[in-house]
Write a protein that holds these residues in place. Sequence first.
Motif, PDB file in Angstrom:
ATOM      1  N   ASN A 231      -8.543 -18.900  23.289  1.00  0.00           N
ATOM      2  CA  ASN A 231      -9.265 -17.632  23.277  1.00  0.00           C
ATOM      3  C   ASN A 231     -10.715 -17.875  22.846  1.00  0.00           C
ATOM      4  O   ASN A 231     -11.139 -19.004  22.630  1.00  0.00           O
ATOM      5  N   GLN A 232     -11.445 -16.798  22.680  1.00  0.00           N
ATOM      6  CA  GLN A 232     -12.850 -16.918  22.337  1.00  0.00           C
ATOM      7  C   GLN A 232     -13.049 -17.532  20.964  1.00  0.00           C
ATOM      8  O   GLN A 232     -13.967 -18.333  20.748  1.00  0.00           O
ATOM      9  N   GLU A 233     -12.174 -17.208  20.018  1.00  0.00           N
ATOM     10  CA  GLU A 233     -12.309 -17.752  18.674  1.00  0.00           C
ATOM     11  C   GLU A 233     -12.096 -19.268  18.658  1.00  0.00           C
ATOM     12  O   GLU A 233     -12.815 -20.001  17.959  1.00  0.00           O
ATOM     13  N   ASP A 234     -11.111 -19.739  19.437  1.00  0.00           N
ATOM     14  CA  ASP A 234     -10.880 -21.189  19.522  1.00  0.00           C
ATOM     15  C   ASP A 234     -12.087 -21.902  20.134  1.00  0.00           C
ATOM     16  O   ASP A 234     -12.469 -22.991  19.682  1.00  0.00           O
ATOM     17  N   LEU A 235     -12.673 -21.284  21.161  1.00  0.00           N
ATOM     18  CA  LEU A 235     -13.832 -21.892  21.787  1.00  0.00           C
ATOM     19  C   LEU A 235     -15.013 -21.969  20.824  1.00  0.00           C
ATOM     20  O   LEU A 235     -15.705 -22.992  20.736  1.00  0.00           O
ATOM     21  N   VAL A 236     -15.241 -20.889  20.057  1.00  0.00           N
ATOM     22  CA  VAL A 236     -16.328 -20.880  19.084  1.00  0.00           C
ATOM     23  C   VAL A 236     -16.083 -21.929  17.993  1.00  0.00           C
ATOM     24  O   VAL A 236     -16.996 -22.628  17.554  1.00  0.00           O
ATOM     25  N   ARG A 237     -14.814 -22.050  17.588  1.00  0.00           N
ATOM     26  CA  ARG A 237     -14.488 -23.037  16.556  1.00  0.00           C
ATOM     27  C   ARG A 237     -14.765 -24.463  17.056  1.00  0.00           C
ATOM     28  O   ARG A 237     -15.302 -25.305  16.326  1.00  0.00           O
ATOM     29  N   ASN A 238     -14.387 -24.734  18.318  1.00  0.00           N
ATOM     30  CA  ASN A 238     -14.645 -26.055  18.879  1.00  0.00           C
ATOM     31  C   ASN A 238     -16.151 -26.340  18.986  1.00  0.00           C
ATOM     32  O   ASN A 238     -16.620 -27.449  18.724  1.00  0.00           O
ATOM     33  N   LEU A 239     -16.894 -25.319  19.384  1.00  0.00           N
ATOM     34  CA  LEU A 239     -18.346 -25.485  19.470  1.00  0.00           C
ATOM     35  C   LEU A 239     -18.959 -25.752  18.102  1.00  0.00           C
ATOM     36  O   LEU A 239     -19.866 -26.581  17.966  1.00  0.00           O
ATOM     37  N   ASP A 240     -18.471 -25.031  17.081  1.00  0.00           N
ATOM     38  CA  ASP A 240     -18.975 -25.271  15.726  1.00  0.00           C
ATOM     39  C   ASP A 240     -18.670 -26.687  15.264  1.00  0.00           C
ATOM     40  O   ASP A 240     -19.515 -27.350  14.627  1.00  0.00           O
ATOM     41  N   ASP A 241     -17.468 -27.176  15.584  1.00  0.00           N
ATOM     42  CA  ASP A 241     -17.109 -28.550  15.210  1.00  0.00           C
ATOM     43  C   ASP A 241     -17.996 -29.559  15.922  1.00  0.00           C
ATOM     44  O   ASP A 241     -18.429 -30.565  15.325  1.00  0.00           O
ATOM     45  N   MET A 242     -18.282 -29.306  17.211  1.00  0.00           N
ATOM     46  CA  MET A 242     -19.152 -30.216  17.958  1.00  0.00           C
ATOM     47  C   MET A 242     -20.566 -30.223  17.384  1.00  0.00           C
ATOM     48  O   MET A 242     -21.208 -31.276  17.267  1.00  0.00           O
ATOM     49  N   ILE A 243     -21.068 -29.042  17.019  1.00  0.00           N
ATOM     50  CA  ILE A 243     -22.408 -28.964  16.428  1.00  0.00           C
ATOM     51  C   ILE A 243     -22.450 -29.701  15.093  1.00  0.00           C
ATOM     52  O   ILE A 243     -23.411 -30.417  14.782  1.00  0.00           O
ATOM     53  N   ALA A 244     -21.390 -29.540  14.282  1.00  0.00           N
ATOM     54  CA  ALA A 244     -21.335 -30.220  12.983  1.00  0.00           C
ATOM     55  C   ALA A 244     -21.333 -31.737  13.159  1.00  0.00           C
ATOM     56  O   ALA A 244     -22.038 -32.466  12.444  1.00  0.00           O
ATOM     57  N   GLN A 245     -20.542 -32.217  14.139  1.00  0.00           N
ATOM     58  CA  GLN A 245     -20.506 -33.657  14.374  1.00  0.00           C
ATOM     59  C   GLN A 245     -21.835 -34.166  14.927  1.00  0.00           C
ATOM     60  O   GLN A 245     -22.285 -35.264  14.594  1.00  0.00           O
ATOM     61  N   ALA A 246     -22.480 -33.344  15.783  1.00  0.00           N
ATOM     62  CA  ALA A 246     -23.782 -33.739  16.315  1.00  0.00           C
ATOM     63  C   ALA A 246     -24.822 -33.823  15.207  1.00  0.00           C
ATOM     64  O   ALA A 246     -25.663 -34.736  15.183  1.00  0.00           O
TER      65      ALA A 246
END
Length: 415
Positions: free
Chosen positions: A64-79
Amino acid sequence: MGDHEHVAIKHNDHILLDQPLIRLPYELLRNNFRSAHVAVEKESAGIRTLLKDAATGCLNGQSNQEDLVRNLDDMIAQAKALQRKVSACAEEEARLIHQEEERIAHVDELFSMKSFDDVKYEAWSRVRLDRLVVDFMLRKGCTESAASFAEVRDMQDLVDVETLVSMNRIRESLKRGSVQDALVWCSQNKKELRKMESGLEFELRLQQFVEMIRSGSEPRACLAHIKKYLTPHNATFPSEVRAACGMLAFPYDPITKSSYGYETYFSPARWDRLASIFTDTHNKLLSLPAAPLLHVALATGLSALKTPACQAAAREDPSTREITHSTTTISPSGQPTVCPVCSPELKDLAVNVPYAHHTKSIVEHDLRALPNGRVYGKEKLEQHARKFGLPSHQVKDLQTGEVYDADALRRVYIT
């Protein structure tokens, strides 16, 4: 012609002593690049995995949208984490490149000089002596004094304070009975140590096992340690692996401090041996000389002065090593000076260096010995006497200024 050869600087011989000065920043640059490469590979793999999961979930409708936002936040944190690591590596790279440039410029100054008579050579050699002193102090553990001395001399880029301070810290931790810092260092340089076929990590893991036995750890944990860290090296260290298995079968007795023939592994001297192994491995990995460069420079000079007459008593009685031979000369002030090879300060360093090897001797023609023991060529004495307006039957010592009758001179023969 002989005097010209004597004062001419042989740049290739000089540069032999300065090889570590140039090579160490290069080795550190390689290590820094490797660290940056590992960080990029690791964080990039994590970001790609998150991106793939997010894309797959969206296509399959499982996210869902929340899972997608969570994945994006994790990617930004790792970047961002990758950016911090790469920025730190970039700053370290810039520092090392600047250090390498300063060292190359320092060495290049030597190649602008052709002879020891050049007025710039004294200043350059003073800087090199200061470098050797700082290197000696760092290797002996005087880190604060060495850093202060380098700062006062404004030569931080020409000395390896950070590298040798880190080495001393790990070496001292081993002497205090801890292998953790050394194991972290081995992990950071695992690939290079494997290429060197170094046994340092095995020795540390073996000592770690010995401490587990000494502290009475669970046999199951000790066995797991053997299987994970020791048995993979059975082909290289068979006796040590068998000893570890024997220690597991015959536990250490803390009361009697006996271990059924394995006392050497529990000896406090093993920590000093580990510290020595680590120091040798560290220096070999970074292309650093095993001995302080100050010792190398002194040994070279002592070898050039050493003759079979030096340290005669030390060779006759090695147990006492008392020096009875004394090669002395008279200084301009009239005070006797002791041969450096036989001096109490340098005799221990000089005892193992080879004798001087001279393929050609430059000796003045028709030598004459003055009553004070000094020897000069007859022609030079006569020229010196005429220069100072002395009578034809008198000569003057070129260094002390003493005047003697020509009849008091003795002819010198070299056989």
